[in-house]
Scaffold this active site. Structure first.
Site, mmCIF file in Angstrom:
data_model
loop_
_atom_site.group_PDB
_atom_site.id
_atom_site.type_symbol
_atom_site.label_atom_id
_atom_site.label_comp_id
_atom_site.label_asym_id
_atom_site.label_seq_id
_atom_site.Cartn_x
_atom_site.Cartn_y
_atom_site.Cartn_z
ATOM 1 N N LYS A 185 50.142 66.394 -16.286
ATOM 2 C CA LYS A 185 49.947 66.242 -17.734
ATOM 3 C C LYS A 185 49.216 64.921 -18.009
ATOM 4 C CE LYS A 185 53.437 64.584 -20.369
ATOM 5 N NZ LYS A 185 53.114 63.423 -21.198
ATOM 6 N N ASN A 186 49.684 63.851 -17.375
ATOM 7 C CA ASN A 186 49.161 62.526 -17.725
ATOM 8 C C ASN A 186 47.814 62.206 -17.096
ATOM 9 O OD1 ASN A 186 51.358 62.288 -19.333
ATOM 10 N ND2 ASN A 186 52.466 60.850 -18.017
ATOM 11 N N CYS A 219 58.013 55.971 -31.442
ATOM 12 C CA CYS A 219 58.573 57.265 -31.066
ATOM 13 C C CYS A 219 59.992 56.993 -30.575
ATOM 14 C CB CYS A 219 57.727 57.941 -30.000
ATOM 15 S SG CYS A 219 57.915 57.172 -28.411
ATOM 16 N N ARG A 230 55.934 51.236 -29.224
ATOM 17 C CA ARG A 230 54.677 51.688 -28.607
ATOM 18 C C ARG A 230 53.448 51.287 -29.428
ATOM 19 N NH1 ARG A 230 55.576 57.470 -25.980
ATOM 20 N NH2 ARG A 230 54.032 56.702 -24.502
ATOM 21 N N ARG A 288 56.673 69.998 -23.968
ATOM 22 C CA ARG A 288 55.523 69.090 -24.008
ATOM 23 C C ARG A 288 55.049 68.767 -22.597
ATOM 24 N NH1 ARG A 288 55.998 63.976 -27.703
ATOM 25 N NH2 ARG A 288 54.010 63.800 -26.657
ATOM 26 N N ASP A 338 59.250 57.169 -16.033
ATOM 27 C CA ASP A 338 59.394 58.598 -16.380
ATOM 28 C C ASP A 338 60.379 59.315 -15.468
ATOM 29 O OD1 ASP A 338 55.871 59.024 -17.252
ATOM 30 O OD2 ASP A 338 57.561 58.119 -18.316
HETATM 31 C C1 EPZ Z 1 51.777 56.469 -20.431
HETATM 32 O O1 EPZ Z 1 52.117 56.153 -21.775
HETATM 33 C C2 EPZ Z 1 52.402 57.828 -20.162
HETATM 34 N N1 EPZ Z 1 51.830 58.811 -21.075
HETATM 35 C C3 EPZ Z 1 53.922 57.738 -20.356
HETATM 36 O O2 EPZ Z 1 54.465 59.009 -20.010
HETATM 37 C C4 EPZ Z 1 54.474 56.703 -19.391
HETATM 38 O O3 EPZ Z 1 55.867 56.577 -19.599
HETATM 39 C C5 EPZ Z 1 53.783 55.352 -19.647
HETATM 40 O O4 EPZ Z 1 52.344 55.513 -19.522
HETATM 41 C C6 EPZ Z 1 54.229 54.280 -18.670
HETATM 42 O O5 EPZ Z 1 53.975 54.698 -17.367
HETATM 43 C C7 EPZ Z 1 50.614 59.339 -20.785
HETATM 44 O O6 EPZ Z 1 49.987 58.992 -19.791
HETATM 45 C C8 EPZ Z 1 50.089 60.360 -21.744
HETATM 46 P P1 EPZ Z 1 51.825 52.189 -21.701
HETATM 47 P P2 EPZ Z 1 51.405 54.889 -22.508
HETATM 48 O O7 EPZ Z 1 50.704 51.860 -22.605
HETATM 49 O O8 EPZ Z 1 50.013 54.766 -22.048
HETATM 50 C C9 EPZ Z 1 53.711 48.661 -24.268
HETATM 51 C C10 EPZ Z 1 55.718 60.936 -20.303
HETATM 52 O O9 EPZ Z 1 56.937 61.115 -20.316
HETATM 53 N N2 EPZ Z 1 52.386 48.548 -24.900
HETATM 54 O O10 EPZ Z 1 51.691 51.924 -20.231
HETATM 55 O O11 EPZ Z 1 51.684 54.986 -23.947
HETATM 56 C C11 EPZ Z 1 54.416 49.943 -24.678
HETATM 57 O O12 EPZ Z 1 55.074 49.762 -25.909
HETATM 58 C C12 EPZ Z 1 55.132 59.747 -21.039
HETATM 59 O O13 EPZ Z 1 54.883 61.651 -19.687
HETATM 60 C C13 EPZ Z 1 52.167 47.503 -25.810
HETATM 61 O O14 EPZ Z 1 53.055 46.705 -26.080
HETATM 62 O O15 EPZ Z 1 52.276 53.697 -21.884
HETATM 63 C C14 EPZ Z 1 55.379 50.174 -23.542
HETATM 64 O O16 EPZ Z 1 56.548 49.409 -23.764
HETATM 65 C C15 EPZ Z 1 56.196 58.958 -21.770
HETATM 66 N N3 EPZ Z 1 50.949 47.410 -26.407
HETATM 67 C C16 EPZ Z 1 54.614 49.631 -22.328
HETATM 68 O O17 EPZ Z 1 53.558 48.797 -22.847
HETATM 69 C C17 EPZ Z 1 49.926 48.285 -26.136
HETATM 70 O O18 EPZ Z 1 48.826 48.122 -26.693
HETATM 71 C C18 EPZ Z 1 53.987 50.716 -21.467
HETATM 72 O O19 EPZ Z 1 53.136 51.455 -22.295
HETATM 73 C C19 EPZ Z 1 50.173 49.324 -25.211
HETATM 74 C C20 EPZ Z 1 51.402 49.436 -24.597
#
Ligand code: EPZ
Length: 417
Positions: free
Chosen positions: A22-23, A116, A121, A396, A304
């Protein structure tokens, strides 16, 4: 609405085939916005999140034809630049259209993603990177508007190795004039798969899969054909399903290299895992050992997989500590697991899990995608019947999960609520 009924206590055994990631699928489908030529993306799982991103691509001007797991994306020569609120609120990954549209059109207007279940996020790292590439950002009525007549290369340092920010900025930088370096980039396999897809389109990206990614901007990107990598979190979920039911499961079509941390931790806990050319066999005797984990960015133990690990430790003798460092609120499954009899105490970003001899089936509510998977695992191991509500979260991210589990011997069915 639907619910899932499970009668637990059955050992899982047999073979399961892993679906496409998915990701990896979501950013790769979005990257097709960077060209007007046809792209074909293969091994895309049938998931609600994929349908959402395809709906967004149609709104933006793409024509989509979907044959089984093979998706052809072609152009209508109209390309809009707005990601509407109703789709972004449905799925945060919709913000990934910002990079390609900014790179292609020099402007994009996207609804800011609300928080969420698992955390606020924000997208501050995305926006700071876009500004470094030359974009101006303005905010009004819950939307962000980015404008950049021509993006220019930049050195971008990410305070946190954000997956989405790395993907968004990498896609924008393919069309920026000059060289961009992203430092402290996320190194997940899905980033490498996206970079492979972009390079097949004519981009010039080096270092994807490490923490330093270099992108030389190009003036045009072409269509291509690509098969997405297998889903490492689905793989990990089935590995834990085998362990928690004390079963014996062969997992096909997975890439063990993407799961080093999970395999290491399962072996540390005493599960027997054999790996040979793309098949992972999991058999776990009883009497596993309590084993601590801390979720950190790749190649560490994936956030995850945290909820799934908590289920396994709930049924493992001894005390284990689970620390979540990626998201600020990813223990929503604890309350539901406690209702099934697990002994878990949350202190800050750690959960102290004391193993119990058994869990009991109960009516439970899923709160987010991976929490719903964890409730399934708990129900498979529990005594008696469990009803899981909120299964739309599950749809999802897990393709045909009931069918796959049923084939492994699980007593599981989906019914109308
Ligand atoms: C991706 O989400 C994945 N989703 C998530 O999988 C996964 O949990 C996550 O990466 C971490 O590995 C997809 O790939 C579609 P991040 P993403 O930006 O990109 C903070 C699932 O279950 N952050 O790495 O949204 C954020 O709040 C989903 O498949 C900021 O603070 O994750 C979080 O605490 C859930 N500012 C941390 O970084 C920003 O601008 C990691 O977020 C961006 C992120």
């Amino acid at each position: 609405m639907e619910k899932i009924l499970i009668t637990g206590g059955k050992k899982l055994s047999g073979m399961v085939k892993i679906s496409g990631s998915k990701n990896a699928s979501l950013p790769i489908l979005v990257a097709t916005l960077l060209t007007d030529e046809d792209c074909v993306v293969k091994n895309v799982p049938h998931l609600q999140d994929v349908e959402t991103i395809l709906a967004l691509l149609r709104i933006l001007g793409k024509r989509i034809s979907h044959h089984n797991k093979r998706i052809r994306i072609s152009s209508t020569y109209r390309l809009d630049s707005e990601a509407p609120y109703e789709l972004v609120k449905k799925m945060r990954a919709s913000i990934l259209v910002m990079g390609p549209l900014l790179g292609r059109l020099g402007r994009v207007r996207a609804s800011l993603p609300g928080g969420c279940a698992i955390g606020a996020r924000p997208i501050n790292l995305h926006l700071r990177g876009f500004r470094k590439l030359g974009a101006k950002a303005s905010f009004e009525r819950g939307y962000v508007q980015l404008d950049a007549p021509r993006l220019h290369g930049a050195n971008i340092y990410l305070d946190f190795p954000s997956v989405g920010a790395t993907e968004n900025l990498m896609m924008a930088a393919t069309r920026a004039r000059g060289r961009t370096v992203i430092e402290n980039a996320a190194s997940e396999p899905e980033i490498k798969d996206l970079a492979n897809f972009l390079n097949k389109m004519g981009a010039k990206i080096k270092g994807a899969g490490t923490n330093i990614i270099e992108i030389e901007g190009v003036s045009v990107l072409s269509g291509t054909v690509h098969e997405v990598i297998p889903d490492r979190i689905e793989t990990g979920t089935f590995m834990v399903a085998a362990a928690v039911t004390v079963g014996n499961v062969a997992i096909r079509g997975a890439d063990p290299e993407h799961l080093e941390a999970v395999i290491t931790k399962l072996r540390e806990a005493g599960a027997k895992i054999t790996v040979n050319n793309k098949e992972i066999k999991v058999t776990s005797g009883k009497n596993l050992r309590a084993t601590d984990i801390e979720t950190i960015p790749y190649p560490g133990f994936p956030t995850d997989m945290q909820a799934q690990w908590m289920v396994l430790m709930s049924l493992t003798k001894g005390t284990s500590i689970i620390t979540e460092t990626v998201f600020e609120n990813r223990f929503l499954h604890v309350g539901e697991l406690q209702r099934m009899g697990s002994n878990i105490q949350v202190k800050g970003n750690s959960a102290i899990v004391k193993g119990v001899p058994k869990l009991s089936g109960a009516p439970v509510m899923a709160t987010d995608l991976r929490a719903s998977a964890a409730l399934i695992l708990a129900a498979l191991a529990a005594e008696g019947r469990t009803e899981i509500f909120g299964v739309h979260h599950l749809d999802r991210g897990y393709e045909d999960i009931e069918k796959k589990l049923k084939r492994l011997g699980a007593r599981i069915k989906r019914v109308k609520e």
